[in-house]
Enzyme design. Structure first.
Site, PDB file in Angstrom:
ATOM      1  N   SER A  96       0.092   5.380   1.282  1.00  0.00           N
ATOM      2  CA  SER A  96       0.685   4.042   1.435  1.00  0.00           C
ATOM      3  C   SER A  96       1.264   3.807   2.824  1.00  0.00           C
ATOM      4  O   SER A  96       1.829   2.750   3.081  1.00  0.00           O
ATOM      5  CB  SER A  96       1.799   3.863   0.393  1.00  0.00           C
ATOM      6  OG  SER A  96       2.922   4.661   0.710  1.00  0.00           O
ATOM      7  N   THR A 223       5.039   2.096   0.413  1.00  0.00           N
ATOM      8  CA  THR A 223       5.636   1.876   1.734  1.00  0.00           C
ATOM      9  C   THR A 223       6.736   2.920   1.845  1.00  0.00           C
ATOM     10  O   THR A 223       7.118   3.503   0.832  1.00  0.00           O
ATOM     11  CB  THR A 223       6.285   0.464   1.745  1.00  0.00           C
ATOM     12  OG1 THR A 223       5.272  -0.511   1.564  1.00  0.00           O
ATOM     13  CG2 THR A 223       7.063   0.172   3.006  1.00  0.00           C
ATOM     14  N   THR A 241       4.396   0.867   6.652  1.00  0.00           N
ATOM     15  CA  THR A 241       3.449   0.802   5.530  1.00  0.00           C
ATOM     16  C   THR A 241       2.014   0.612   6.006  1.00  0.00           C
ATOM     17  O   THR A 241       1.782   0.121   7.120  1.00  0.00           O
ATOM     18  CB  THR A 241       3.811  -0.393   4.615  1.00  0.00           C
ATOM     19  OG1 THR A 241       3.046  -0.331   3.424  1.00  0.00           O
ATOM     20  CG2 THR A 241       3.544  -1.720   5.291  1.00  0.00           C
ATOM     21  N   ARG A 251      -4.168  -9.354   6.749  1.00  0.00           N
ATOM     22  CA  ARG A 251      -2.969  -9.614   5.929  1.00  0.00           C
ATOM     23  C   ARG A 251      -1.796  -8.784   6.459  1.00  0.00           C
ATOM     24  O   ARG A 251      -1.918  -7.599   6.726  1.00  0.00           O
ATOM     25  CB  ARG A 251      -3.264  -9.248   4.476  1.00  0.00           C
ATOM     26  CG  ARG A 251      -2.074  -9.379   3.505  1.00  0.00           C
ATOM     27  CD  ARG A 251      -1.317  -8.085   3.329  1.00  0.00           C
ATOM     28  NE  ARG A 251      -0.343  -8.155   2.245  1.00  0.00           N
ATOM     29  CZ  ARG A 251       0.557  -7.204   1.975  1.00  0.00           C
ATOM     30  NH1 ARG A 251       0.602  -6.114   2.709  1.00  0.00           N
ATOM     31  NH2 ARG A 251       1.397  -7.340   0.982  1.00  0.00           N
ATOM     32  N   VAL A 252      -0.668  -9.444   6.595  1.00  0.00           N
ATOM     33  CA  VAL A 252       0.559  -8.757   6.982  1.00  0.00           C
ATOM     34  C   VAL A 252       1.533  -8.914   5.821  1.00  0.00           C
ATOM     35  O   VAL A 252       1.697 -10.013   5.286  1.00  0.00           O
ATOM     36  CB  VAL A 252       1.134  -9.375   8.279  1.00  0.00           C
ATOM     37  CG1 VAL A 252       2.532  -8.872   8.541  1.00  0.00           C
ATOM     38  CG2 VAL A 252       0.224  -9.046   9.463  1.00  0.00           C
ATOM     39  N   GLY A 253       2.147  -7.826   5.402  1.00  0.00           N
ATOM     40  CA  GLY A 253       3.059  -7.884   4.256  1.00  0.00           C
ATOM     41  C   GLY A 253       4.494  -8.121   4.670  1.00  0.00           C
ATOM     42  O   GLY A 253       4.779  -8.678   5.737  1.00  0.00           O
ATOM     43  N   ASP A 254       5.402  -7.672   3.803  1.00  0.00           N
ATOM     44  CA  ASP A 254       6.826  -7.887   4.078  1.00  0.00           C
ATOM     45  C   ASP A 254       7.416  -6.876   5.054  1.00  0.00           C
ATOM     46  O   ASP A 254       8.398  -7.164   5.745  1.00  0.00           O
ATOM     47  CB  ASP A 254       7.635  -7.851   2.770  1.00  0.00           C
ATOM     48  CG  ASP A 254       7.494  -6.515   2.034  1.00  0.00           C
ATOM     49  OD1 ASP A 254       6.446  -5.855   2.186  1.00  0.00           O
ATOM     50  OD2 ASP A 254       8.419  -6.139   1.303  1.00  0.00           O
ATOM     51  N   THR A 274      10.310  -1.754  -0.857  1.00  0.00           N
ATOM     52  CA  THR A 274       8.921  -1.313  -1.006  1.00  0.00           C
ATOM     53  C   THR A 274       8.350  -2.063  -2.205  1.00  0.00           C
ATOM     54  O   THR A 274       9.094  -2.470  -3.092  1.00  0.00           O
ATOM     55  CB  THR A 274       8.830   0.201  -1.277  1.00  0.00           C
ATOM     56  OG1 THR A 274       9.549   0.502  -2.489  1.00  0.00           O
ATOM     57  CG2 THR A 274       9.420   1.019  -0.141  1.00  0.00           C
ATOM     58  N   GLY A 275       7.036  -2.220  -2.236  1.00  0.00           N
ATOM     59  CA  GLY A 275       6.422  -2.913  -3.369  1.00  0.00           C
ATOM     60  C   GLY A 275       5.704  -4.165  -2.917  1.00  0.00           C
ATOM     61  O   GLY A 275       5.354  -4.306  -1.736  1.00  0.00           O
ATOM     62  N   GLY A 277       4.769  -7.032  -1.315  1.00  0.00           N
ATOM     63  CA  GLY A 277       5.360  -7.700  -0.166  1.00  0.00           C
ATOM     64  C   GLY A 277       5.396  -9.209  -0.280  1.00  0.00           C
ATOM     65  O   GLY A 277       6.365  -9.855   0.143  1.00  0.00           O
TER      66      GLY A 277
HETATM   67  N1  GLY Z   1       5.618  -3.726   0.833  1.00  0.00           N
HETATM   68  C1  GLY Z   1       4.420  -3.400   1.456  1.00  0.00           C
HETATM   69  C2  GLY Z   1       3.456  -4.490   1.497  1.00  0.00           C
HETATM   70  O1  GLY Z   1       3.403  -5.311   0.601  1.00  0.00           O
HETATM   71  O2  GLY Z   1       2.701  -4.536   2.439  1.00  0.00           O
END
Ligand code: GLY
Length: 377
Positions: A96, A223, A241, A251-254, A274-275, A277
């Protein structure tokens, strides 16, 4: 006078007449307003590192312990936790994060990270970074050497190479095999929720974690997040992550979003997540947690409040008919005075801590019992 300007003036006059006119406040009024906010927290002289469960290992040095030991030696809190997450970024077994992280739908590993340094009120972030195994260090280099906060994609990689980072193939034989397995499965998850009117032809639907578990196809939106406070009350946070596996390229996450993946305010504390995003971005979860703590809410309750807000702010397709989420999201926090917590939707999740009692896992606060967890039929 243009129609739009006349409209604006008429609307302003109406609002003023109704008592809604914007008002400026004097410096003294502002000071009085600030005095009503609870006083900033004071250091309790405690060193403490808190983060996601993958910061703890039984068979090798734990990230939280590496960070804690550095803080005990007087190293800066951000340098310490970046060293803590680096072990995970470089671990091929953590799918991850960093090297060995699961790739996007094209089979390319794209990494995200961000960090904040409380004492200097600075931040750095990088998104969709390819070919560099330690995005947390790249985020810190952006923070340290530029007047910017967030670099992405191709040019973020150029920046990293110019800063002396070394390019590397981030796919391992294991993550490559997982990608091939995913690609060969015509019914496998993709992040598309609707067929677009072109020839991209997405397959699948919502992230069917159960589907993967049943078929033995790796899947992650894992993450690593780490937050720390030192005895002087200085606070920092970092999150790194490879993002949600099989994501739409780009794609960019949180994790690299300051205020979502992590957030630090040196007068209050730090938080991160984590989780899933996308769900966290919707509420700026880390910022919100720190804001609750600023208002005097204890860290565990602050994180539970954020989790509730996430659910309240979730689309129907992400919840069952009783309003329970199909997804996982976990929050972590530490305060300037050394209190800490973890919280998530479902019972059973753990988080990693290291303080004077040593490295260990503790149990997250939760909203629902594991037995109440909905499974997609
Ligand atoms: N929390 C990691 C993501 O969703 O990219």
């Amino acid at each position: 006078m243009s129609t739009s300007r006349r409209d604006f003036l008429e609307r302003s006059a109406m609002l003023a007449a109704a008592g809604f006119a914007p008002r400026t406040i004097s410096f003294d009024e502002w000071e009085a307003e600030r005095a009503r906010v609870p006083a900033p927290l004071r250091s309790a002289g405690k060193n403490c590192v808190v983060g996601s469960a993958n910061g703890l290992h039984a068979d090798r040095p734990s990230g939280v312990k590496i960070a804690y030991d550095k803080i005990m030696k007087g190293e800066d809190t951000l340098d310490a936790i970046i060293a803590g997450v680096n072990t995970q970024e470089l671990d091929p077994e953590d799918n991850s994060v960093g090297y060995g992280g699961l790739p996007n739908a094209d089979g390319v590993v794209q990494l995200d990270a961000s960090c904040m340094h409380g004492p200097t009120k600075r931040a750095g972030a990088v998104g969709s970074l390819e070919g560099i195994d330690t995005p947390s260090k790249v985020a810190k280099a952006i923070m340290d050497y530029t007047d910017h906060i967030f670099l992405v994609g191709h040019d973020a990689k150029r920046f990293a190479l110019a800063m002396g980072f070394t390019e590397r193939d981030l796919l391992t034989p294991k993550s490559k095999a997982a990608f091939e397995k995913w690609k060969a499965d015509p019914k496998a998850y993709t992040p598309w929720v609707k067929q677009p009117p072109n020839r991209m032809r997405p397959r699948g639907g919502f992230d069917e974690q159960d589907y993967y578990e049943e078929r033995g196809i790796p899947w992650t939106h894992g993450t690593i997040n780490m937050n720390a406070v030192n005895a002087a009350g200085d606070v920092s946070s970092v999150t790194t992550t490879s993002g949600i596996s099989w994501k739409v390229p780009g794609r960019v996450g949180d994790s690299p979003v300051i205020g979502a993946g992590e957030y630090t305010d040196n007068t209050v504390g730090a938080a991160g997540s984590t989780g899933r995003g996308e769900s966290n971005i919707m509420v700026c979860g880390a910022f919100l947690a720190v804001e609750y703590m600023r208002q005097g809410v204890a860290p565990e309750q602050a994180l539970v409040n954020v989790m509730k807000r996430v659910i309240e702010h979730s689309e129907k397709r992400l919840l069952d008919d009783k309003g329970r989420p199909f997804f996982d999201l976990t929050f972590y926090a530490v305060t300037k005075d050394g209190r800490y917590a973890g919280a998530c939707a479902y019972e059973g999740a753990k988080y990693a801590v290291c303080d004077e009692k040593g490295p260990r896992l503790e149990t997250c606060a939760y909203l629902f019992k594991q037995a109440e967890r909905p499974r997609r039929g």
